[in-house]
Scaffold this active site. Sequence first.
Site: not given
Length: 297
Positions: A49, A137, A165, A204
């Site tokens: 992001t 991730y 995540k 997250i």
Amino acid sequence: MSEFEFPGVNLAVTTPFNADGSIDFGRFEDLFERYVETGVDGFVLSSGTGMHVYLSQDESMELVERGSKVIRGRAKLIAQASALLVDDVVARARHAAAQGADGIMVLPPFFEGPTDADGVFDFYSAVGEAGIPIIGYNVPHAVGVEITPSLFRRLSEIPQFHTVKDSSGDLAKQASLTRTGLPVMNGADPLVPYALYAGAKGLIWGGANFAPRTCVALVRAAKERKWDEVRELWRTLEPSMSLIWEGEYVQSVYAAAEMTGYGAGAPRRPLRRLDSSKVDALQAALKDLVKREKLAS
């Protein structure tokens, strides 16, 4: 198993930019301070992001340095350390550790990197040599590598590998990771309440950039198992959290943050501001949320 290190809302914070595309570090520090005041539990710097792939290594490192100085131990600090070269990942990881970061988030090998379990394991083992907790991730649609439950179990044998995540956006697959009994973090905005109910240990959350107070309130209600309250809060959050997930995610988060008073400027090129044809729909989705954020401040 020791207590999970990254519970609650870990904000995948936007990176503010000036009109010329340079990082606006002054605004970055101001935003950081405002987010800390909302009760956010942790921050991911140089996140997706925050436009990680469009930041130089030096820029990412400076974000970590400045973020650490602003936080001063008041929240967890996670640095994304993803890179194509293993040596670059390790260098980023060691720098984050030196700045006092609590962990790093790292994509598995991507762009024609190894996709087999042995290759992924060797990669994270090498990163573990930096001596800082690792958040894997899982975003298979973006990098072509999926962290499956069996691979997750194996990766957890690496002393520094603490959690994954999951940003797959597939609740069933995230639940299968959760059923391993290992800690999982949700990274898909539209799944937040369902992931928490299913046992996600932390979040997250990119969408929290534009609604930090409401997001914190929802997660605290879930921790206290106040599911009726969670449902009511989610009714306010869901329209925007689902909309931003439909496409142009980063641009939508930047635009929404401008609308709710947490503006970080425009995304850096090659991304552009959210197309004007989509702004009205986003404003409509945010209507009730803007009111709640102001009341909660």
